[in-house]
Design an enzyme around this catalytic site. Structure first.
Site, PDB file in Angstrom:
ATOM      1  CD  GLU A 175      58.863  -6.645   9.929  1.00 27.03           C
ATOM      2  OE1 GLU A 175      58.104  -7.307   8.994  1.00 27.03           O
ATOM      3  OE2 GLU A 175      58.108  -6.363  11.233  1.00 27.03           O
ATOM      4  CG  HIS A 180      60.306  -5.493  14.125  1.00 23.23           C
ATOM      5  ND1 HIS A 180      59.244  -4.607  14.580  1.00 23.23           N
ATOM      6  CD2 HIS A 180      60.425  -5.388  13.512  1.00 23.23           C
ATOM      7  CE1 HIS A 180      58.829  -4.580  13.797  1.00 23.23           C
ATOM      8  NE2 HIS A 180      58.951  -5.369  12.661  1.00 23.23           N
ATOM      9  CG  ASP A 190      54.857  -5.466  15.649  1.00 20.31           C
ATOM     10  OD1 ASP A 190      54.852  -4.525  16.926  1.00 20.31           O
ATOM     11  OD2 ASP A 190      56.128  -5.299  14.977  1.00 20.31           O
ATOM     12  CB  SER A 191      54.424  -2.405  12.536  1.00 16.91           C
ATOM     13  OG  SER A 191      55.412  -2.579  12.999  1.00 16.91           O
ATOM     14  CB  CYS A 227      61.037  -1.116  18.969  1.00 22.03           C
ATOM     15  SG  CYS A 227      60.753  -1.545  17.087  1.00 22.03           S
ATOM     16  CB  CYS A 229      53.726  -2.369  18.162  1.00 26.16           C
ATOM     17  SG  CYS A 229      54.200  -0.791  17.263  1.00 26.16           S
TER      18      CYS A 229
HETATM   19  N1  DGL Z   1      57.638  -2.914  16.497  1.00 30.62           N
HETATM   20  C1  DGL Z   1      57.097  -1.846  16.823  1.00 30.62           C
HETATM   21  C2  DGL Z   1      57.358  -0.932  17.566  1.00 30.62           C
HETATM   22  O1  DGL Z   1      57.896  -1.850  18.969  1.00 30.62           O
HETATM   23  C3  DGL Z   1      57.285  -0.769  15.628  1.00 30.62           C
HETATM   24  C4  DGL Z   1      58.295  -0.813  14.753  1.00 30.62           C
HETATM   25  C5  DGL Z   1      57.663   0.077  13.690  1.00 30.62           C
HETATM   26  O2  DGL Z   1      57.187  -0.778  12.869  1.00 30.62           O
HETATM   27  O3  DGL Z   1      58.232   1.053  12.863  1.00 30.62           O
HETATM   28  O4  DGL Z   1      57.726   0.190  18.092  1.00 30.62           O
END
Ligand code: DGL
Length: 266
Positions: A157, A191, A16-17, A189, A79
Protein backbone atom coordinates in the site's frame (compact mmCIF):
# COMPACT_ATOMS: atom_id res chain seq x y z
CA UNK A 1 -33.05 7.88 -38.11
CA UNK A 2 -31.57 5.80 -35.36
CA UNK A 3 -28.04 6.53 -34.27
CA UNK A 4 -25.36 4.01 -35.21
CA UNK A 5 -23.40 4.77 -32.07
CA UNK A 6 -22.94 1.80 -29.72
CA UNK A 7 -24.84 2.37 -26.49
CA UNK A 8 -22.54 2.57 -23.48
CA UNK A 9 -22.06 -0.88 -21.95
CA UNK A 10 -22.66 -1.33 -18.25
CA UNK A 11 -19.40 -1.41 -16.37
CA UNK A 12 -17.83 -4.22 -14.38
CA UNK A 13 -17.28 -3.35 -10.73
CA UNK A 14 -14.05 -4.51 -9.11
CA UNK A 15 -12.85 -3.85 -5.59
CA UNK A 16 -10.28 -4.68 -2.95
CA UNK A 17 -9.20 -3.37 0.44
CA UNK A 18 -6.67 -1.24 -1.45
CA UNK A 19 -4.37 -1.52 -4.45
CA UNK A 20 -4.11 -5.33 -4.45
CA UNK A 21 -7.06 -5.79 -6.77
CA UNK A 22 -5.17 -3.89 -9.46
CA UNK A 23 -3.20 -7.12 -9.96
CA UNK A 24 -6.52 -8.70 -10.95
CA UNK A 25 -7.78 -5.66 -12.85
CA UNK A 26 -4.83 -5.87 -15.25
CA UNK A 27 -5.84 -9.43 -16.19
CA UNK A 28 -9.46 -8.32 -16.62
CA UNK A 29 -8.35 -5.42 -18.83
CA UNK A 30 -6.27 -7.81 -20.97
CA UNK A 31 -9.13 -10.34 -21.26
CA UNK A 32 -11.87 -7.77 -21.88
CA UNK A 33 -10.31 -4.82 -23.71
CA UNK A 34 -13.66 -3.19 -24.48
CA UNK A 35 -15.14 -3.44 -21.00
CA UNK A 36 -15.69 -0.33 -18.91
CA UNK A 37 -14.26 -0.95 -15.46
CA UNK A 38 -14.98 0.67 -12.11
CA UNK A 39 -12.36 0.02 -9.44
CA UNK A 40 -12.79 0.78 -5.75
CA UNK A 41 -9.82 0.74 -3.39
CA UNK A 42 -11.15 0.66 0.15
CA UNK A 43 -7.91 2.25 1.30
CA UNK A 44 -9.67 4.08 4.11
CA UNK A 45 -10.20 0.67 5.73
CA UNK A 46 -7.15 -1.34 4.61
CA UNK A 47 -5.85 -3.77 5.52
CA UNK A 48 -8.72 -6.25 5.79
CA UNK A 49 -6.45 -9.15 6.80
CA UNK A 50 -6.76 -8.68 10.54
CA UNK A 51 -10.35 -7.31 10.66
CA UNK A 52 -13.44 -9.24 11.76
CA UNK A 53 -15.61 -11.06 9.23
CA UNK A 54 -18.56 -8.84 10.22
CA UNK A 55 -16.55 -5.68 9.43
CA UNK A 56 -15.36 -7.04 6.07
CA UNK A 57 -18.87 -8.16 5.17
CA UNK A 58 -20.23 -4.69 5.93
CA UNK A 59 -17.53 -3.06 3.76
CA UNK A 60 -18.13 -5.58 0.96
CA UNK A 61 -21.86 -4.86 0.93
CA UNK A 62 -21.34 -1.08 1.09
CA UNK A 63 -18.85 -1.03 -1.80
CA UNK A 64 -20.90 -3.44 -3.88
CA UNK A 65 -23.95 -1.19 -3.33
CA UNK A 66 -21.91 1.76 -4.60
CA UNK A 67 -20.86 -0.18 -7.71
CA UNK A 68 -24.36 -1.52 -8.41
CA UNK A 69 -25.77 2.02 -8.08
CA UNK A 70 -23.34 3.01 -10.84
CA UNK A 71 -24.73 0.34 -13.10
CA UNK A 72 -22.30 -2.51 -12.54
CA UNK A 73 -23.52 -5.60 -14.38
CA UNK A 74 -20.98 -7.86 -12.67
CA UNK A 75 -18.88 -7.71 -9.52
CA UNK A 76 -15.38 -8.97 -8.93
CA UNK A 77 -14.32 -9.29 -5.32
CA UNK A 78 -10.62 -8.88 -6.10
CA UNK A 79 -9.65 -9.79 -2.56
CA UNK A 80 -9.20 -13.26 -1.07
CA UNK A 81 -9.98 -12.00 2.42
CA UNK A 82 -13.28 -10.35 1.44
CA UNK A 83 -14.26 -13.34 -0.69
CA UNK A 84 -13.76 -15.68 2.26
CA UNK A 85 -15.69 -13.40 4.61
CA UNK A 86 -18.52 -12.15 2.47
CA UNK A 87 -19.08 -13.60 -0.99
CA UNK A 88 -21.89 -15.90 0.14
CA UNK A 89 -23.77 -12.92 1.56
CA UNK A 90 -23.09 -10.88 -1.57
CA UNK A 91 -24.53 -13.62 -3.76
CA UNK A 92 -27.66 -13.67 -1.61
CA UNK A 93 -28.12 -9.95 -2.15
CA UNK A 94 -27.40 -9.57 -5.88
CA UNK A 95 -28.44 -11.80 -8.74
CA UNK A 96 -25.48 -10.60 -10.83
CA UNK A 97 -22.46 -12.50 -12.05
CA UNK A 98 -20.13 -12.33 -9.04
CA UNK A 99 -16.57 -13.61 -9.16
CA UNK A 100 -14.38 -13.95 -6.08
CA UNK A 101 -10.80 -14.86 -5.40
CA UNK A 102 -9.51 -17.86 -3.54
CA UNK A 103 -5.94 -19.03 -3.08
CA UNK A 104 -4.97 -21.19 -6.06
CA UNK A 105 -4.63 -24.40 -4.05
CA UNK A 106 -6.22 -26.51 -6.79
CA UNK A 107 -3.74 -25.63 -9.57
CA UNK A 108 -0.89 -25.75 -7.05
CA UNK A 109 -1.87 -29.25 -5.96
CA UNK A 110 -1.83 -30.28 -9.61
CA UNK A 111 1.54 -28.59 -10.25
CA UNK A 112 3.64 -29.69 -7.28
CA UNK A 113 6.17 -32.47 -7.87
CA UNK A 114 7.23 -32.63 -4.22
CA UNK A 115 3.63 -32.95 -3.00
CA UNK A 116 4.21 -29.88 -0.85
CA UNK A 117 2.74 -26.44 -1.45
CA UNK A 118 3.06 -23.21 0.51
CA UNK A 119 0.25 -20.67 0.73
CA UNK A 120 1.03 -17.02 1.50
CA UNK A 121 -2.10 -15.11 2.52
CA UNK A 122 -3.66 -12.90 5.18
CA UNK A 123 -4.62 -14.33 8.55
CA UNK A 124 -8.26 -13.65 7.68
CA UNK A 125 -8.08 -15.84 4.58
CA UNK A 126 -6.11 -18.64 6.24
CA UNK A 127 -8.40 -18.80 9.26
CA UNK A 128 -11.63 -18.79 7.24
CA UNK A 129 -14.03 -21.70 6.87
CA UNK A 130 -13.82 -21.25 3.09
CA UNK A 131 -10.06 -21.87 3.13
CA UNK A 132 -10.45 -24.88 5.41
CA UNK A 133 -12.90 -26.29 2.91
CA UNK A 134 -10.48 -25.65 0.04
CA UNK A 135 -7.66 -27.47 1.81
CA UNK A 136 -10.01 -30.32 2.63
CA UNK A 137 -10.92 -30.68 -1.03
CA UNK A 138 -7.38 -30.66 -2.42
CA UNK A 139 -5.30 -31.55 0.63
CA UNK A 140 -5.25 -35.22 -0.29
CA UNK A 141 -3.24 -34.40 -3.42
CA UNK A 142 -0.58 -32.37 -1.60
CA UNK A 143 0.41 -31.20 1.85
CA UNK A 144 -0.52 -27.55 2.33
CA UNK A 145 1.69 -25.38 4.53
CA UNK A 146 0.22 -21.97 5.32
CA UNK A 147 2.06 -18.76 6.06
CA UNK A 148 0.24 -15.61 7.19
CA UNK A 149 2.07 -12.45 6.16
CA UNK A 150 1.18 -9.63 8.59
CA UNK A 151 2.58 -6.27 7.57
CA UNK A 152 3.15 -7.12 3.91
CA UNK A 153 -0.02 -5.50 2.57
CA UNK A 154 0.92 -2.25 4.31
CA UNK A 155 4.30 -2.21 2.52
CA UNK A 156 2.60 -2.65 -0.85
CA UNK A 157 0.00 0.00 0.00
CA UNK A 158 2.96 2.31 0.63
CA UNK A 159 4.33 1.53 -2.85
CA UNK A 160 7.38 -0.23 -1.37
CA UNK A 161 7.78 -3.24 -3.66
CA UNK A 162 11.51 -3.76 -3.23
CA UNK A 163 12.85 -1.79 -0.25
CA UNK A 164 14.69 -3.27 2.74
CA UNK A 165 11.56 -3.51 4.92
CA UNK A 166 9.58 -5.38 2.27
CA UNK A 167 12.54 -7.63 1.45
CA UNK A 168 13.11 -8.43 5.11
CA UNK A 169 9.46 -9.28 5.73
CA UNK A 170 9.04 -11.40 2.64
CA UNK A 171 12.30 -13.27 3.22
CA UNK A 172 11.15 -14.10 6.75
CA UNK A 173 7.80 -15.44 5.47
CA UNK A 174 9.21 -17.46 2.59
CA UNK A 175 12.26 -19.01 4.32
CA UNK A 176 10.40 -21.57 6.49
CA UNK A 177 8.38 -22.75 3.49
CA UNK A 178 11.50 -23.26 1.40
CA UNK A 179 13.23 -25.01 4.30
CA UNK A 180 10.36 -27.49 4.42
CA UNK A 181 10.81 -28.21 0.74
CA UNK A 182 7.80 -26.59 -0.95
CA UNK A 183 8.24 -26.41 -4.72
CA UNK A 184 5.02 -24.48 -5.36
CA UNK A 185 4.01 -21.21 -3.74
CA UNK A 186 0.48 -19.83 -3.89
CA UNK A 187 0.07 -16.07 -3.76
CA UNK A 188 -3.17 -16.08 -1.79
CA UNK A 189 -3.60 -12.31 -1.53
CA UNK A 190 -4.09 -10.02 -4.49
CA UNK A 191 -1.47 -7.59 -3.21
CA UNK A 192 1.33 -10.15 -3.46
CA UNK A 193 1.65 -10.40 -7.29
CA UNK A 194 3.21 -6.94 -7.10
CA UNK A 195 6.07 -8.64 -5.24
CA UNK A 196 6.53 -11.28 -7.93
CA UNK A 197 10.06 -10.15 -8.97
CA UNK A 198 11.20 -10.12 -5.35
CA UNK A 199 9.52 -13.43 -4.63
CA UNK A 200 11.16 -14.97 -7.69
CA UNK A 201 14.53 -13.74 -6.45
CA UNK A 202 13.98 -15.17 -2.95
CA UNK A 203 12.43 -18.47 -4.00
CA UNK A 204 14.76 -19.19 -6.92
CA UNK A 205 13.90 -20.46 -10.38
CA UNK A 206 12.76 -23.95 -9.36
CA UNK A 207 9.82 -22.90 -7.25
CA UNK A 208 6.57 -22.35 -9.12
CA UNK A 209 4.69 -19.18 -8.15
CA UNK A 210 0.92 -19.24 -8.69
CA UNK A 211 -1.52 -16.33 -8.57
CA UNK A 212 -5.23 -16.31 -9.36
CA UNK A 213 -5.69 -13.15 -11.47
CA UNK A 214 -5.68 -14.77 -14.91
CA UNK A 215 -8.09 -17.54 -13.83
CA UNK A 216 -10.48 -14.93 -12.43
CA UNK A 217 -10.42 -12.95 -15.66
CA UNK A 218 -11.19 -16.14 -17.61
CA UNK A 219 -14.04 -17.01 -15.27
CA UNK A 220 -15.48 -13.50 -15.58
CA UNK A 221 -15.23 -13.66 -19.36
CA UNK A 222 -17.07 -16.97 -19.40
CA UNK A 223 -19.81 -15.61 -17.17
CA UNK A 224 -20.30 -12.54 -19.29
CA UNK A 225 -20.01 -14.36 -22.60
CA UNK A 226 -18.05 -11.32 -23.67
CA UNK A 227 -16.88 -12.43 -27.09
CA UNK A 228 -18.87 -9.69 -28.84
CA UNK A 229 -17.88 -6.87 -26.56
CA UNK A 230 -14.25 -7.91 -26.72
CA UNK A 231 -14.37 -7.80 -30.48
CA UNK A 232 -15.71 -4.25 -30.46
CA UNK A 233 -13.32 -1.61 -31.75
CA UNK A 234 -13.97 0.72 -28.85
CA UNK A 235 -11.38 0.63 -26.08
CA UNK A 236 -12.88 0.25 -22.61
CA UNK A 237 -12.48 2.88 -19.93
CA UNK A 238 -11.50 2.74 -16.28
CA UNK A 239 -12.64 4.82 -13.32
CA UNK A 240 -10.90 4.59 -9.96
CA UNK A 241 -12.38 5.41 -6.54
CA UNK A 242 -10.81 5.38 -3.09
CA UNK A 243 -12.30 5.54 0.37
CA UNK A 244 -8.89 6.76 1.57
CA UNK A 245 -7.00 9.72 0.20
CA UNK A 246 -7.56 9.74 -3.57
CA UNK A 247 -4.23 11.53 -4.07
CA UNK A 248 -2.35 8.64 -2.43
CA UNK A 249 -3.89 6.06 -4.76
CA UNK A 250 -3.32 8.38 -7.73
CA UNK A 251 0.36 8.57 -6.80
CA UNK A 252 0.64 4.74 -6.83
CA UNK A 253 -1.22 4.13 -10.08
CA UNK A 254 1.68 4.85 -12.48
CA UNK A 255 3.72 2.19 -10.61
CA UNK A 256 0.97 -0.41 -10.11
CA UNK A 257 -1.35 0.21 -13.07
CA UNK A 258 1.10 1.62 -15.58
CA UNK A 259 -0.68 4.91 -16.19
CA UNK A 260 -1.46 8.12 -14.35
CA UNK A 261 -5.20 8.18 -13.72
CA UNK A 262 -7.54 10.46 -11.82
CA UNK A 263 -8.92 8.97 -8.60
CA UNK A 264 -12.33 10.00 -7.31
CA UNK A 265 -13.37 9.95 -3.65
CA UNK A 266 -15.75 7.16 -2.69
N1 DGL B 1 -5.75 -7.99 -1.19
C1 DGL B 1 -6.41 -8.67 -0.17
C2 DGL B 1 -6.53 -10.15 -0.31
O1 DGL B 1 -6.48 -10.65 -1.38
C3 DGL B 1 -6.58 -8.09 1.18
C4 DGL B 1 -5.37 -7.73 1.91
C5 DGL B 1 -5.69 -6.97 3.18
O2 DGL B 1 -6.32 -5.93 3.08
O3 DGL B 1 -5.27 -7.43 4.23
O4 DGL B 1 -6.71 -10.85 0.66
Amino acid sequence: MSSAATPPACPIGVFDSGVGGLSVLRHIRAALPAADLLYVADSGHAPYGDKSEAFIEARTLAISGFLVDRGARALVVACNTATAAAIARLRQRYALPIVGLEPAVKPAAAATRAGLIGVLATSGTLESAKFADLVQRFGSQARVIVQPCPGLVERIEAGDLDGPLTRGLLARFVAPLLEQGVDTLVLGCTHYPFLMPLLRELAGPRVELIESGAAVARQLTRLLAEADASASARAGTERFFSSGEPARLAALLPQLWGAAVTVEPL
